[in-house]
Design a protein around this motif. Structure first.
Motif, mmCIF file in Angstrom:
data_model
loop_
_atom_site.group_PDB
_atom_site.id
_atom_site.type_symbol
_atom_site.label_atom_id
_atom_site.label_comp_id
_atom_site.label_asym_id
_atom_site.label_seq_id
_atom_site.Cartn_x
_atom_site.Cartn_y
_atom_site.Cartn_z
ATOM 1 N N ASP A 176 0.856 -1.180 0.000
ATOM 2 C CA ASP A 176 0.000 0.000 0.000
ATOM 3 C C ASP A 176 0.890 1.227 0.000
ATOM 4 O O ASP A 176 2.119 1.122 0.028
ATOM 5 C CB ASP A 176 -0.982 -0.003 1.178
ATOM 6 C CG ASP A 176 -0.300 0.022 2.536
ATOM 7 O OD1 ASP A 176 0.845 0.523 2.638
ATOM 8 O OD2 ASP A 176 -0.909 -0.446 3.517
ATOM 9 N N ALA A 177 0.275 2.385 -0.020
ATOM 10 C CA ALA A 177 1.030 3.624 -0.200
ATOM 11 C C ALA A 177 2.033 3.869 0.926
ATOM 12 O O ALA A 177 3.005 4.607 0.738
ATOM 13 C CB ALA A 177 0.068 4.811 -0.309
ATOM 14 N N ALA A 178 1.812 3.246 2.096
ATOM 15 C CA ALA A 178 2.704 3.466 3.229
ATOM 16 C C ALA A 178 3.779 2.391 3.349
ATOM 17 O O ALA A 178 4.641 2.486 4.230
ATOM 18 C CB ALA A 178 1.891 3.509 4.522
ATOM 19 N N SER A 179 3.762 1.377 2.491
ATOM 20 C CA SER A 179 4.670 0.246 2.663
ATOM 21 C C SER A 179 6.005 0.480 1.970
ATOM 22 O O SER A 179 6.078 1.051 0.881
ATOM 23 C CB SER A 179 4.018 -1.030 2.130
ATOM 24 O OG SER A 179 3.876 -0.975 0.719
ATOM 25 N N ALA A 180 7.074 -0.014 2.624
ATOM 26 C CA ALA A 180 8.398 0.069 2.024
ATOM 27 C C ALA A 180 8.466 -0.752 0.749
ATOM 28 O O ALA A 180 9.192 -0.415 -0.190
ATOM 29 C CB ALA A 180 9.449 -0.407 3.019
ATOM 30 N N SER A 181 7.702 -1.841 0.695
ATOM 31 C CA SER A 181 7.683 -2.683 -0.497
ATOM 32 C C SER A 181 7.202 -1.906 -1.724
ATOM 33 O O SER A 181 7.768 -2.048 -2.820
ATOM 34 C CB SER A 181 6.772 -3.893 -0.260
ATOM 35 O OG SER A 181 6.704 -4.711 -1.401
ATOM 36 N N LEU A 182 6.188 -1.068 -1.551
ATOM 37 C CA LEU A 182 5.703 -0.279 -2.684
ATOM 38 C C LEU A 182 6.649 0.878 -2.985
ATOM 39 O O LEU A 182 6.819 1.270 -4.142
ATOM 40 C CB LEU A 182 4.295 0.236 -2.418
ATOM 41 C CG LEU A 182 3.527 0.716 -3.666
ATOM 42 C CD1 LEU A 182 3.421 -0.388 -4.711
ATOM 43 C CD2 LEU A 182 2.145 1.219 -3.285
ATOM 44 N N ARG A 183 7.295 1.415 -1.954
ATOM 45 C CA ARG A 183 8.290 2.453 -2.204
ATOM 46 C C ARG A 183 9.457 1.892 -3.024
ATOM 47 O O ARG A 183 10.048 2.589 -3.849
ATOM 48 C CB ARG A 183 8.813 3.023 -0.878
ATOM 49 C CG ARG A 183 7.786 3.743 -0.041
ATOM 50 C CD ARG A 183 7.446 5.144 -0.579
ATOM 51 N NE ARG A 183 6.721 5.133 -1.837
ATOM 52 C CZ ARG A 183 5.424 4.837 -1.980
ATOM 53 N NH1 ARG A 183 4.710 4.512 -0.913
ATOM 54 N NH2 ARG A 183 4.834 4.861 -3.158
#
Length: 283
Positions: free
Chosen positions: A216-223
């Motif tokens: 999600d927008a807050a996850s390091a994985s998506l960053r």
């Protein structure tokens, strides 16, 4: 701490075609998001080997050196941690860690030296990955542990997107990234093959652990995914994306309503046998 070339090998000349080319800003950001996302998986698995005082450890493709520092705290002054990478490491000097410039695909390794070897998100980028894994297995002492953490990116679907066009855009980005990695000699789905590759290298007690998480927008994985739109920009453009599409997919990944499944991370451990198999007819 020494920053010297490996005594057993010449310095590497570089990895031809490696997708994530070194970059002063991009590489540091890449290492940051990888560590924030996957250290909670990698470190408990390493701890479960029983790594302790006096162990000799090898961290292949150390990057920012976080795994090597963690290992050094556990092996203490009587142990040894060697952290290798293709280029002079960006990691700060660390007591108990010896950083070496070393090309794992071409430079030799000592036989039977290490109690524990870890390679996270390294081998899938190497066309000679099976041969490298076999050499890593040979560098273990009898009973020594090899841990390889690798992705299988064939499964990382979007779950919630603002509309059908946004879903198509995200899927196009994932497909372009897979194409870019394969063009550089990588195998984005290799994670699911690691266990069999360890068996082929003669290891035993093989223990694969798959893990997925919500992006999600807050996850390091998506960053980390957003970072790839910059670090892999030229390769993504060659794979059919445009700069406008890359900007749009970045905006999509910042949307609080966007949800996706991560790729599967396989954390796989195996051990070098303590004895040689008995051959038929032997005493």
């Amino acid at each position: 701490m020494a920053r010297t070339g490996a005594p057993e090998a010449p310095q590497a000349t570089g990895a031809v075609g490696y997708a994530f080319a070194p970059h002063a800003t991009h590489s540091a950001e890449h290492h940051r998001w990888v560590a924030e996302t996957w250290d909670p998986v990698t470190l408990p698995r390493l701890a479960a080997t029983g790594v302790t005082r006096g162990w000799r450890c090898l961290d292949v493709g150390t990057g920012s050196g976080g795994l090597a520092r963690w290992l050094a705290e556990r092996v203490g002054p009587t142990g040894e941690v060697i952290a290798t990478d293709l280029r002079e490491p960006t990691a700060p000097p660390t007591e108990g860690v010896r950083y070496l410039t070393h090309d794992i695909a071409n430079d030799p390794l000592p036989e039977g030296k290490f109690d524990l070897i870890v390679a996270r998100l390294v081998l899938q980028h190497l066309p000679s990955r099976q041969a490298v894994l076999t050499r890593l297995a040979g560098a273990l002492r009898p009973g020594g542990w090899l841990q390889i953490d690798e992705f299988d990116t064939s499964y990382e679907p979007p779950l919630l997107t603002p509309d059908a066009a946004a879903e198509r855009l995200y899927r196009k980005f994932l497909a372009a990234k897979s194409t870019a990695l394969r063009a550089a000699g990588g195998h984005p789905g290799w994670g699911r093959e690691v266990a069999a590759a360890m068996r082929n290298a003669g290891l035993v007690a093989i223990d694969p652990r798959p893990l997925v998480e919500l992006r999600d927008a807050a996850s390091a994985s998506l960053r980390l995914q957003e970072h790839h739109t910059r670090h892999l920009r030229s390769r993504l453009l060659a794979a059919g994306m445009t700069d406008e599409e890359l900007a749009a997919v970045r905006e999509l990944m910042r949307d609080p309503s966007f949800l996706a499944c991560s790729s599967v991370l396989y954390s796989v451990q195996g051990r070098r046998p303590t004895t040689h198999p008995t051959t038929e007819g032997s005493a």
